[in-house]
Design an enzyme around this catalytic site. Structure first.
Site, PDB file in Angstrom:
ATOM      1  N   LYS A 158     -28.452   0.142  30.032  1.00 29.48           N
ATOM      2  CA  LYS A 158     -27.149  -0.117  30.651  1.00 29.48           C
ATOM      3  C   LYS A 158     -26.587  -1.405  30.071  1.00 29.48           C
ATOM      4  O   LYS A 158     -27.306  -2.400  29.980  1.00 29.48           O
ATOM      5  CB  LYS A 158     -27.288  -0.339  32.168  1.00 29.48           C
ATOM      6  CG  LYS A 158     -27.903   0.808  32.929  1.00 29.48           C
ATOM      7  CD  LYS A 158     -27.950   0.508  34.410  1.00 29.48           C
ATOM      8  CE  LYS A 158     -28.982  -0.520  34.842  1.00 29.48           C
ATOM      9  NZ  LYS A 158     -30.383  -0.180  34.604  1.00 29.48           N
ATOM     10  N   CYS A 267     -19.669   5.205  27.640  1.00 31.16           N
ATOM     11  CA  CYS A 267     -20.576   6.356  27.708  1.00 31.16           C
ATOM     12  C   CYS A 267     -20.122   7.463  28.645  1.00 31.16           C
ATOM     13  O   CYS A 267     -19.860   8.573  28.191  1.00 31.16           O
ATOM     14  CB  CYS A 267     -21.973   5.875  28.090  1.00 31.16           C
ATOM     15  SG  CYS A 267     -22.701   4.868  26.799  1.00 31.16           S
TER      16      CYS A 267
HETATM   17  P1  NAD Z   1     -20.835   0.344  19.207  1.00 37.21           P
HETATM   18  O1  NAD Z   1     -19.490   0.854  18.943  1.00 37.21           O
HETATM   19  O2  NAD Z   1     -21.012  -0.878  20.042  1.00 37.21           O
HETATM   20  O3  NAD Z   1     -21.604   0.071  17.830  1.00 37.21           O
HETATM   21  C1  NAD Z   1     -21.685   0.998  16.796  1.00 37.21           C
HETATM   22  C2  NAD Z   1     -21.909   0.252  15.497  1.00 37.21           C
HETATM   23  O4  NAD Z   1     -22.138   1.185  14.451  1.00 37.21           O
HETATM   24  C3  NAD Z   1     -20.727  -0.616  15.055  1.00 37.21           C
HETATM   25  O5  NAD Z   1     -21.162  -1.930  14.798  1.00 37.21           O
HETATM   26  C4  NAD Z   1     -20.229   0.064  13.763  1.00 37.21           C
HETATM   27  O6  NAD Z   1     -19.703  -0.846  12.827  1.00 37.21           O
HETATM   28  C5  NAD Z   1     -21.505   0.707  13.273  1.00 37.21           C
HETATM   29  N1  NAD Z   1     -21.303   1.838  12.350  1.00 37.21           N
HETATM   30  C6  NAD Z   1     -20.405   2.846  12.424  1.00 37.21           C
HETATM   31  N2  NAD Z   1     -20.569   3.696  11.397  1.00 37.21           N
HETATM   32  C7  NAD Z   1     -21.595   3.228  10.671  1.00 37.21           C
HETATM   33  C8  NAD Z   1     -22.260   3.678   9.489  1.00 37.21           C
HETATM   34  N3  NAD Z   1     -21.899   4.797   8.883  1.00 37.21           N
HETATM   35  N4  NAD Z   1     -23.277   2.942   9.019  1.00 37.21           N
HETATM   36  C9  NAD Z   1     -23.654   1.808   9.624  1.00 37.21           C
HETATM   37  N5  NAD Z   1     -23.080   1.330  10.741  1.00 37.21           N
HETATM   38  C10 NAD Z   1     -22.062   2.029  11.245  1.00 37.21           C
HETATM   39  O7  NAD Z   1     -21.638   1.564  19.848  1.00 37.21           O
HETATM   40  P2  NAD Z   1     -22.785   1.505  20.967  1.00 37.21           P
HETATM   41  O8  NAD Z   1     -22.179   1.234  22.299  1.00 37.21           O
HETATM   42  O9  NAD Z   1     -23.920   0.686  20.472  1.00 37.21           O
HETATM   43  O10 NAD Z   1     -23.227   3.044  20.978  1.00 37.21           O
HETATM   44  C11 NAD Z   1     -23.923   3.637  19.894  1.00 37.21           C
HETATM   45  C12 NAD Z   1     -24.410   4.993  20.344  1.00 37.21           C
HETATM   46  O11 NAD Z   1     -25.332   4.848  21.429  1.00 37.21           O
HETATM   47  C13 NAD Z   1     -23.296   5.909  20.873  1.00 37.21           C
HETATM   48  O12 NAD Z   1     -23.604   7.234  20.547  1.00 37.21           O
HETATM   49  C14 NAD Z   1     -23.387   5.723  22.377  1.00 37.21           C
HETATM   50  O13 NAD Z   1     -22.914   6.829  23.101  1.00 37.21           O
HETATM   51  C15 NAD Z   1     -24.880   5.558  22.583  1.00 37.21           C
HETATM   52  N6  NAD Z   1     -25.249   4.792  23.774  1.00 37.21           N
HETATM   53  C16 NAD Z   1     -24.529   3.699  24.134  1.00 37.21           C
HETATM   54  C17 NAD Z   1     -24.914   2.974  25.259  1.00 37.21           C
HETATM   55  C18 NAD Z   1     -24.126   1.777  25.699  1.00 37.21           C
HETATM   56  O14 NAD Z   1     -24.324   1.325  26.837  1.00 37.21           O
HETATM   57  N7  NAD Z   1     -23.250   1.224  24.896  1.00 37.21           N
HETATM   58  C19 NAD Z   1     -26.031   3.363  25.994  1.00 37.21           C
HETATM   59  C20 NAD Z   1     -26.762   4.477  25.574  1.00 37.21           C
HETATM   60  C21 NAD Z   1     -26.361   5.189  24.459  1.00 37.21           C
END
Ligand code: NAD
Length: 444
Positions: A158, A267
């Site tokens: 979270k 999410c």
């Molecule tokens: P975010 O947007 O904070 O970070 C994603 C990162 O990936 C960014 O820094 C972006 O620059 C990078 N990125 C994008 N394309 C890329 C590529 N081709 N190569 C390298 N880097 C690349 O996203 P997040 O919140 O960390 O979420 C990531 C995943 O995890 C999503 O699928 C989300 O649903 C899932 N998730 C998120 C959470 C949460 O609380 N944020 C919790 C569980 C799961």
């Protein structure tokens, strides 16, 4: 163990830092060069309690490094995590462009056996897409014999408690069809799985579905209680009493039963849209998922309706105070935050807003450059010349309301409590009108 993590957002950076903290050698890759530059200097681009300390410590001990080079990251990691964003497209479908792009790059640089772990939240079956994309790249590079396994390891942390959640997970889901991969993943997660066994092995499809089902169930609890609040309000019932009464049932539990201005974040909204899309595509009309979204959308407008009622539909040129912009306390994340909907509605009605949030002011300013939005340096600065206070995010520092300060700074204070944290009776005793969510005072 040598690990690479692709994507350094909320999930990737926490994953990389926590594995480094447990003694692994971690390479974190992002396509965002500016972000990588900052991270190399130990500057953390997101607000996540406790994260900066472990990133700095791991950088100092040289267990963590950052790169933009796929070649470096793929060569480094025995296990390579994909934790890139999977945002929604206009029709709700999850956009897998980032996942495909990084799978393509992994394939380009893959030499010997590696485990590719998908941590991003992805549609059911995406592990196969990742595998096929890597195979495609290997073929192009004439490296068809290179072996790899794809594991589905959804993340349940979270925001606001991400480090703690990662260190002490309720469960670790490992979806795979490879014994070799299961063994390696168990070894990697052993330090986080010591007290009791929380590691659940299953096939990839079930692992991918488990993530969507968990988020949908949590969102259902919220929307269900918001529906109960709507009914309670019309019947003169206080939802807060109902919540306490309902939550004592062990089969139900206390968490996620708070009525409020709706859920936001990166999410729940996107994952429910994505699951609905998948469901439709597979010829099933999802009824509950539809209802969750409808209730949540109307809940985000509920305080505006109450303000329109109180001020007899005349909000023009009135200034209002906003406490809390992020979608929940403990994070600077504004994605799908209820504050965005309410502020839009207030501005459209001709009002002005004074806003304060302890950590997400900068992010808000970047997306919300509007002359009628005034950014305040201190929480109580928002009260000056204001007609009413909207509490949207229940940060700790907002929990105690200084009524004297409120009365001395505001014209005729009115409280719109989007999280039911204030004492309705006490405020009304002080002649301050109070509007909560489902507190038994109907405007309808
Ligand atoms: P975010 O947007 O904070 O970070 C994603 C990162 O990936 C960014 O820094 C972006 O620059 C990078 N990125 C994008 N394309 C890329 C590529 N081709 N190569 C390298 N880097 C690349 O996203 P997040 O919140 O960390 O979420 C990531 C995943 O995890 C999503 O699928 C989300 O649903 C899932 N998730 C998120 C959470 C949460 O609380 N944020 C919790 C569980 C799961």
């Amino acid at each position: 163990m040598k690990i690479s993590v692709i994507g350094t957002g909320y999930v990737g950076l926490v994953t990389g830092a926590c594995f480094a903290d447990m003694g692994n050698e971690v390479c974190c890759l992002d396509v965002d060069e500016a972000k990588v530059q900052e991270l190399r200097k130990g500057s953390i681009p997101i607000f996540e309690p406790g994260l900066d300390a472990i990133v700095l410590d791991s950088l100092e001990k040289e267990r963590l490094f950052f790169t933009t080079s796929y070649e470096t990251a793929v060569n480094h990691g025995e296990v390579i995590f994909i934790s890139v964003g999977t945002p929604p497209l206009d029709d709700g479908e999850a956009d897998l462009t980032n996942v495909i792009n990084c799978s393509t790059e992994i394939g380009r640089f893959l030499k010997g056996y590696k485990i590719i772990v998908n941590k991003s939240t992805v549609p059911i079956g995406t592990h196969q897409l990742v595998e096929d994309t890597i195979l495609g790249s290997l073929k192009e590079e004439n490296k068809q014999d290179t072996k790899f396994d794809v594991v589905s390891n959804p993340e349940f942390l979270k925001e606001g408690e991400a480090v703690n959640d990662f260190r002490k997970p309720d469960r670790i889901i490992i979806g795979s069809s490879s014994e070799k991969a299961f063994k390696k993943m168990k070894e990697l997660y052993r330090p986080f799985n010591r007290q009791n066994d929380r590691l659940l092995e299953m096939d990839n499809l079930s692992a991918e579905m488990t993530k969507y089902a968990s988020n949908a169930l949590l969102a259902t609890k919220i929307s269900f209680m918001n529906e109960m609040a709507q009914i309670s309000e019309r019947l003169g019932v206080d939802i807060e009493n109902v919540r306490r009464g309902v939550g004592t049932d062990k089969r139900i539990g206390n968490s996620f039963l708070y009525s409020g201005v709706g859920f936001g974040g990166s999410c729940f909204p996107k994952d429910i849209k994505a699951l609905s899309f998948i469901s439709h595509k597979n010829n099933y009309e999802p009824k509950i998922l539809q209802a969750i979204q409808e209730i949540n959308n109307s809940q985000k407008k509920i305080l505006f309706d109450k303000a329109m009622h109180h001020y007899k539909k005349d909000l023009k040129s009135k200034t209002f105070s906003i406490w809390g912009l992020s979608f929940k306390p403990g994070t600077d994340d504004l994605r799908e935050a209820p504050s965005l909907v309410l502020i839009d509605l207030l501005l459209q009605a001709g009002a002005k807003v004074k806003v304060f949030d302890p950590v997400s002011m900068k992010n808000f300013e970047e997306i919300y450059n509007h002359s009628e939005v005034i950014y305040c340096a201190q929480a109580e600065d928002v009260f000056y010349d204001s007609y009413g206070l909207f509490l949207l995010t229940e940060w700790k520092e907002f929990r105690t309301l200084n009524i004297e300060s409120l009365k001395s700074r505001m014209k005729n204070p009115v409280i719109f409590d989007g999280r039911n944290i204030y004492d309705q009776e006490e405020l009304e005793k002080q002649n301050i009108p109070y509007y909560g969510i489902g507190r038994g005072r109907s405007i309808y």
